[in-house]
Design an enzyme around this catalytic site. Structure first.
Site, PDB file in Angstrom:
ATOM      1  N   ASP A  99       0.869  -1.176   0.000  1.00  0.00           N
ATOM      2  CA  ASP A  99       0.000   0.000   0.000  1.00  0.00           C
ATOM      3  C   ASP A  99       0.903   1.222   0.000  1.00  0.00           C
ATOM      4  O   ASP A  99       2.107   1.100   0.137  1.00  0.00           O
ATOM      5  CB  ASP A  99      -0.931  -0.020   1.217  1.00  0.00           C
ATOM      6  CG  ASP A  99      -2.244   0.677   0.923  1.00  0.00           C
ATOM      7  OD1 ASP A  99      -2.227   1.759   0.300  1.00  0.00           O
ATOM      8  OD2 ASP A  99      -3.291   0.156   1.322  1.00  0.00           O
TER       9      ASP A  99
ATOM     10  N   ALA B  95      -7.355  -3.981   2.821  1.00  0.00           N
ATOM     11  CA  ALA B  95      -6.241  -4.801   3.314  1.00  0.00           C
ATOM     12  C   ALA B  95      -5.214  -5.079   2.222  1.00  0.00           C
ATOM     13  O   ALA B  95      -4.074  -5.420   2.506  1.00  0.00           O
ATOM     14  CB  ALA B  95      -6.792  -6.120   3.851  1.00  0.00           C
ATOM     15  N   LYS B  96      -5.614  -4.967   0.975  1.00  0.00           N
ATOM     16  CA  LYS B  96      -4.738  -5.210  -0.182  1.00  0.00           C
ATOM     17  C   LYS B  96      -3.958  -6.504  -0.026  1.00  0.00           C
ATOM     18  O   LYS B  96      -2.754  -6.551  -0.288  1.00  0.00           O
ATOM     19  CB  LYS B  96      -3.831  -3.999  -0.427  1.00  0.00           C
ATOM     20  CG  LYS B  96      -4.641  -2.714  -0.692  1.00  0.00           C
ATOM     21  CD  LYS B  96      -3.809  -1.573  -1.209  1.00  0.00           C
ATOM     22  CE  LYS B  96      -4.634  -0.376  -1.606  1.00  0.00           C
ATOM     23  NZ  LYS B  96      -5.283   0.342  -0.478  1.00  0.00           N
ATOM     24  N   ARG B  97      -4.650  -7.546   0.397  1.00  0.00           N
ATOM     25  CA  ARG B  97      -3.998  -8.843   0.545  1.00  0.00           C
ATOM     26  C   ARG B  97      -3.753  -9.468  -0.819  1.00  0.00           C
ATOM     27  O   ARG B  97      -4.418  -9.099  -1.809  1.00  0.00           O
ATOM     28  CB  ARG B  97      -4.863  -9.780   1.401  1.00  0.00           C
ATOM     29  CG  ARG B  97      -5.098  -9.282   2.838  1.00  0.00           C
ATOM     30  CD  ARG B  97      -3.798  -9.153   3.615  1.00  0.00           C
ATOM     31  NE  ARG B  97      -4.006  -8.883   5.023  1.00  0.00           N
ATOM     32  CZ  ARG B  97      -3.813  -7.701   5.630  1.00  0.00           C
ATOM     33  NH1 ARG B  97      -3.406  -6.659   4.942  1.00  0.00           N
ATOM     34  NH2 ARG B  97      -4.009  -7.576   6.928  1.00  0.00           N
ATOM     35  N   THR B 121     -10.116  -5.498  -0.191  1.00  0.00           N
ATOM     36  CA  THR B 121      -9.285  -5.149  -1.351  1.00  0.00           C
ATOM     37  C   THR B 121      -8.154  -6.173  -1.490  1.00  0.00           C
ATOM     38  O   THR B 121      -7.603  -6.643  -0.499  1.00  0.00           O
ATOM     39  CB  THR B 121      -8.675  -3.734  -1.221  1.00  0.00           C
ATOM     40  OG1 THR B 121      -7.932  -3.649  -0.005  1.00  0.00           O
ATOM     41  CG2 THR B 121      -9.762  -2.662  -1.214  1.00  0.00           C
TER      42      THR B 121
END
Lengths: 274, 274
Positions: A99, B95-97, B121
């Site tokens: 991020d 969370a952009k995992r 996310t």
């Protein structure tokens, strides 16, 4: 920890094994489920039984997150146990975070400061300003995803950009970031053919290599092109070591599997000296 | 929640505002620091003051992770508070995992089952098998990073592959995944010029759009090409709303900012009806 200290540990133990702590409650020995913190008890037993055979442990953060606050407590106890009892061990938070700006700094703070991991895996898709906040931490290491060992790696990572696959562009671009001394890369072992090209771009970096064992990568193949002056490889095995047995004697069975891998590595390192 | 339910909420509130809960202890009103859980108290006040003006809340997970177990408790309380008191609200774990197979399933379990978020996310770099495990959850939504609003977006996302930028390849490939009904995309507002092209590829999907306000995106520009039959946009504002004031009256000041955004949106929706 510096990469020099990591290298010294590798020389001492004649091992560049990393053990993945992907702890699934449905796979651990049943008798542990009666304890207050089965995940930590499992990790503790595995660590005590294998710490002299490996140089790194890599908790896969998803497996802790999945159990909510209880899981984070288990992770916290595990990293503290490692840092207090085996400070020579290189610790990797396999979190694959990615991020931007202050959000990246927050993730870095969580893993480097709050939990005191030596390193964290990071995804490159959002580019420079999603990676540099991690690199700003001294003697902490950012392990950038380059070429992964899964089938989906072919979706984007191997797509060609100006005659070069995306993962090579990722390697090249990342070398222009600030504090690249703190960079390492994830390169899947199932892609042994690719190591020669990768080493041309990042000859000196450590590569974290998952996929030996369960995912079918071959250790000798990887070492052929992957080794560098500082060894430069951390070969991860998770399931093959930690789930060697689900009986009470699980830790000693895990040790046996770790011994096999360590001995293979020792042999490779010895041959290299000749 | 289904996208139809989300659309109905948008129609009812005449708003497609998402409020980002990026809670930084150094930025919240000082008087909250004396409470037992300042992050939760802050969120609760913001939510109570703005829930009728927005359709979604988006906690940025890094900001909770950075405070360790305490942060996860605040997150847990926040999502429970939302689900119990405002079940009509669409919740997004930012969370952009991104990880493969059973690891991805573990992350999905953490956010969809353990915490009961409506969406999460996800980063695309590892490809199909890192996204499909999220898509397998019914009435849960996977918001895939396509084109982000940061400078680093130009590092890889806009690099050309066979005449098309990577982010378009991501959009196209993702449409071949299983359960694409559960897919949404992150598209940064600072890239308003790109929305026309993006809508050609994903005309029906919801787009989560950060970057209006603090990051300089323009709402009308984004709406011009971004709106679709179901509205199809969730415009996120974080700092502009939640840090409107650091005084005791912070929540009512946040409401004022949310009102401004909601009214702009209502105007846009009304003009569209004509």
């Amino acid at each position: 920890m510096t990469t020099q200290q990591l290298y010294e540990q590798i020389q001492q133990k004649k091992s560049f094994l990393c053990i993945g702590l992907d702890v699934d409650l449905s796979k651990i020995p049943k008798h542990l489920l009666a304890t207050e913190d089965p995940i930590f008890e499992f990790n503790k037993a595995i660590i005590d039984a294998t710490h002299d055979l490996c140089v790194a442990y890599k908790p896969n953060i998803a497996f802790y997150e999945a159990y909510g606050i209880k899981g984070w407590k288990s992770l916290d106890k595990t990293i503290k146990y490692l840092n207090v009892n085996y400070p020579e061990i290189f610790t990797i938070a396999d979190a694959k975070r990615g991020d931007i700006g202050n959000t990246a700094s927050m993730y870095a703070q969580a893993f480097f400061e709050d939990m005191q991991f030596d390193s964290v895996t990071v995804a490159p898709y959002m580019g420079k300003d999603s990676v540099e906040p991690f690199l700003a931490f001294q003697n902490k290491h950012t392990i950038l995803l380059a070429l992964t060992s899964n089938e989906g790696a072919f979706d984007f990572q191997t797509q060609m950009i100006n005659g070069k696959p995306l993962y090579q562009i990722v390697l090249e671009k990342s070398k222009q970031y600030k504090n690249t001394d703190n960079l390492m890369y994830v390169v899947g072992a199932t892609k042994a053919d690719y190591f020669e090209e990768i080493r041309k771009i990042v000859p000196d970096s450590f590569l974290l290599v998952p996929g030996v064992g369960a995912q079918g990568g071959d250790l000798k193949e990887v070492c052929k092109y992957g080794l560098n002056k500082q060894v430069g490889l951390l070969i991860n095995s998770s399931r093959g070591v930690i789930y060697a047995s689900d009986k009470e004697c699980f830790a000693s069975e895990s040790r046996k599997q770790a011994v096999i891998l360590q001995q293979e590595m020792e042999e490779i390192l010895n041959q290299r000296m000749l």
